[in-house]
Enzyme design. Structure first.
Site, PDB file in Angstrom:
ATOM      1  N   HIS A 117     107.186  51.693  51.681  1.00  0.00           N
ATOM      2  CA  HIS A 117     106.433  50.443  51.314  1.00  0.00           C
ATOM      3  C   HIS A 117     107.417  49.256  50.893  1.00  0.00           C
ATOM      4  O   HIS A 117     107.165  48.032  50.730  1.00  0.00           O
ATOM      5  CB  HIS A 117     105.420  50.758  50.024  1.00  0.00           C
ATOM      6  CG  HIS A 117     106.123  51.348  48.738  1.00  0.00           C
ATOM      7  ND1 HIS A 117     107.039  50.818  47.924  1.00  0.00           N
ATOM      8  CD2 HIS A 117     106.074  52.542  48.334  1.00  0.00           C
ATOM      9  CE1 HIS A 117     107.400  51.240  47.039  1.00  0.00           C
ATOM     10  NE2 HIS A 117     106.917  52.567  47.330  1.00  0.00           N
ATOM     11  N   HIS A 118     108.754  49.544  50.822  1.00  0.00           N
ATOM     12  CA  HIS A 118     109.829  48.628  50.764  1.00  0.00           C
ATOM     13  C   HIS A 118     109.835  47.778  49.472  1.00  0.00           C
ATOM     14  O   HIS A 118     110.005  46.502  49.473  1.00  0.00           O
ATOM     15  CB  HIS A 118     109.824  47.535  52.191  1.00  0.00           C
ATOM     16  CG  HIS A 118     109.581  48.135  53.217  1.00  0.00           C
ATOM     17  ND1 HIS A 118     110.541  49.250  53.643  1.00  0.00           N
ATOM     18  CD2 HIS A 118     108.613  48.090  54.118  1.00  0.00           C
ATOM     19  CE1 HIS A 118     109.883  49.691  54.934  1.00  0.00           C
ATOM     20  NE2 HIS A 118     108.893  48.916  55.300  1.00  0.00           N
ATOM     21  N   CYS A 119     109.044  48.232  48.464  1.00  0.00           N
ATOM     22  CA  CYS A 119     108.832  47.465  47.020  1.00  0.00           C
ATOM     23  C   CYS A 119     108.124  46.173  47.347  1.00  0.00           C
ATOM     24  O   CYS A 119     108.363  45.147  46.859  1.00  0.00           O
ATOM     25  CB  CYS A 119     110.127  47.309  46.473  1.00  0.00           C
ATOM     26  SG  CYS A 119     110.965  48.702  46.209  1.00  0.00           S
ATOM     27  N   ALA A 120     107.264  46.213  48.438  1.00  0.00           N
ATOM     28  CA  ALA A 120     106.281  45.012  48.751  1.00  0.00           C
ATOM     29  C   ALA A 120     104.816  45.492  49.012  1.00  0.00           C
ATOM     30  O   ALA A 120     104.159  44.856  50.056  1.00  0.00           O
ATOM     31  CB  ALA A 120     107.108  44.561  49.911  1.00  0.00           C
TER      32      ALA A 120
END
Length: 158
Positions: A117-120
């Site tokens: 989720h790429h911190c996004a």
């Protein structure tokens, strides 16, 4: 306040009878400064300046556009987002194959990507996704690297 650790540059004076510490913040910075990394950073900046930021940006842009074109030809691959102003990142998902599995399979082919989720999460959810696979292209990447990614993905979806 007494320091919690001892080492170079924190001591003002030492005798057999006493130790006198430097004033803060030096008294809390035990050990040798990170000289090697400072020199390495300087060398890296010299390298980047020699090549030129505009040249690096252009190279990354060309690779990113090439990757988007090639990835769009893979059946079952969905590119996520189509920003007007791109960076050297491409996000995608493969139909029916969990994102972490795609990352693992690409890793087994010697291809490094981010998969998750790429911190996004809010941005991904706004686009209708929970996770994505995200290759990133840089100065050291080539069209051949993109071709290897595409070949590996075609192998995964077949």
């Amino acid at each position: 306040m007494q320091p919690w650790q001892g080492g170079g540059n924190m001591i003002k004076d030492v005798t057999i009878e006493r130790t006198e510490y430097n004033e803060p913040p030096a008294r809390f910075e035990a050990g040798t400064p990170n000289v090697a990394d400072a020199i390495g950073l300087g060398a890296a900046l010299d390298y980047v300046n020699h090549i030129g930021l505009r040249n690096i940006e252009h190279h990354e842009h060309i690779l990113t556009e090439y990757a988007r074109e090639q990835l769009a030809l893979i059946p079952g691959l969905t590119l996520i987002g189509n920003p007007k102003h791109r960076t050297s990142v491409v996000s995608f998902v493969l139909d029916g194959i969990p994102v972490p599995e795609v990352g693992k399979l690409l890793d087994q082919e010697g291809i490094a990507v981010r998969a998750g989720h790429h911190c996004a999460q809010p941005a991904l959810r706004a686009l209708g996704y929970e996770m994505s696979v995200r290759p990133t292209f840089a100065l050291y990447n080539t069209r051949e690297d993109v071709d290897k990614l595409v070949t590996a993905l075609r192998k995964i979806v077949s």
